[in-house]
Design a protein around this motif. Structure first.
Motif, PDB file in Angstrom:
ATOM      1  N   GLU A  34      74.906  46.707  -4.094  1.00  0.00           N
ATOM      2  CA  GLU A  34      73.700  47.471  -3.799  1.00  0.00           C
ATOM      3  C   GLU A  34      73.303  47.208  -2.355  1.00  0.00           C
ATOM      4  N   LYS A  35      72.566  48.147  -1.779  1.00  0.00           N
ATOM      5  CA  LYS A  35      72.086  47.936  -0.415  1.00  0.00           C
ATOM      6  C   LYS A  35      71.089  46.795  -0.426  1.00  0.00           C
ATOM      7  N   GLN A  37      67.891  44.464   0.123  1.00  0.00           N
ATOM      8  CA  GLN A  37      66.469  44.729   0.170  1.00  0.00           C
ATOM      9  C   GLN A  37      65.772  43.676   1.027  1.00  0.00           C
ATOM     10  N   LYS A  70      63.430  48.922  -3.024  1.00  0.00           N
ATOM     11  CA  LYS A  70      64.758  49.519  -3.031  1.00  0.00           C
ATOM     12  C   LYS A  70      64.801  50.880  -2.326  1.00  0.00           C
ATOM     13  N   TRP A  71      63.772  51.685  -2.496  1.00  0.00           N
ATOM     14  CA  TRP A  71      63.764  53.031  -1.934  1.00  0.00           C
ATOM     15  C   TRP A  71      62.826  53.138  -0.732  1.00  0.00           C
TER      16      TRP A  71
END
Length: 96
Positions: A34-35, A37, A70-71
């Motif tokens: 995952e990217k 955070q 996350k976004w």
């Protein structure tokens, strides 16, 4: 470092890459990662103005390591590097 100055209560963040191995030594393929955070602030705006027009400076500064949602933010590419531009309110906290 890009020559970029965020406006108002926005910050420019460079993601801090996570480890590509687990603590047990298993390598995580890029497709499963995952990217991150977590990031480092590389530029900050002057702050937002309150109802009376006074400037409210930001609580974060250049060099702070932060955690964000996350976004959060808008991804941009400058000078061949990827950054995020986000509002200070998107930052969850500073890593001590």
């Amino acid at each position: 470092m890009p020559a970029f100055k965020p406006l108002h209560d926005r910050v420019l963040v460079k993601r801090i890459e996570q480890e590509k191995k687990t603590s047990g030594g298993i390598i995580i393929p890029e497709t499963a990662q995952e990217k991150p955070q977590e990031g480092e602030i590389v530029a900050v705006g002057p702050g937002a103005r309150d109802e009376s027009g006074r400037l409210q400076p930001l609580d974060v500064k250049v060099g702070d390591r932060i955690l964000f949602g996350k976004w959060s933010g808008t991804e941009v590419k400058m000078d061949g590097q990827e950054f995020l531009i986000m509002k200070e309110s998107d930052i969850m906290g500073v890593v001590a």
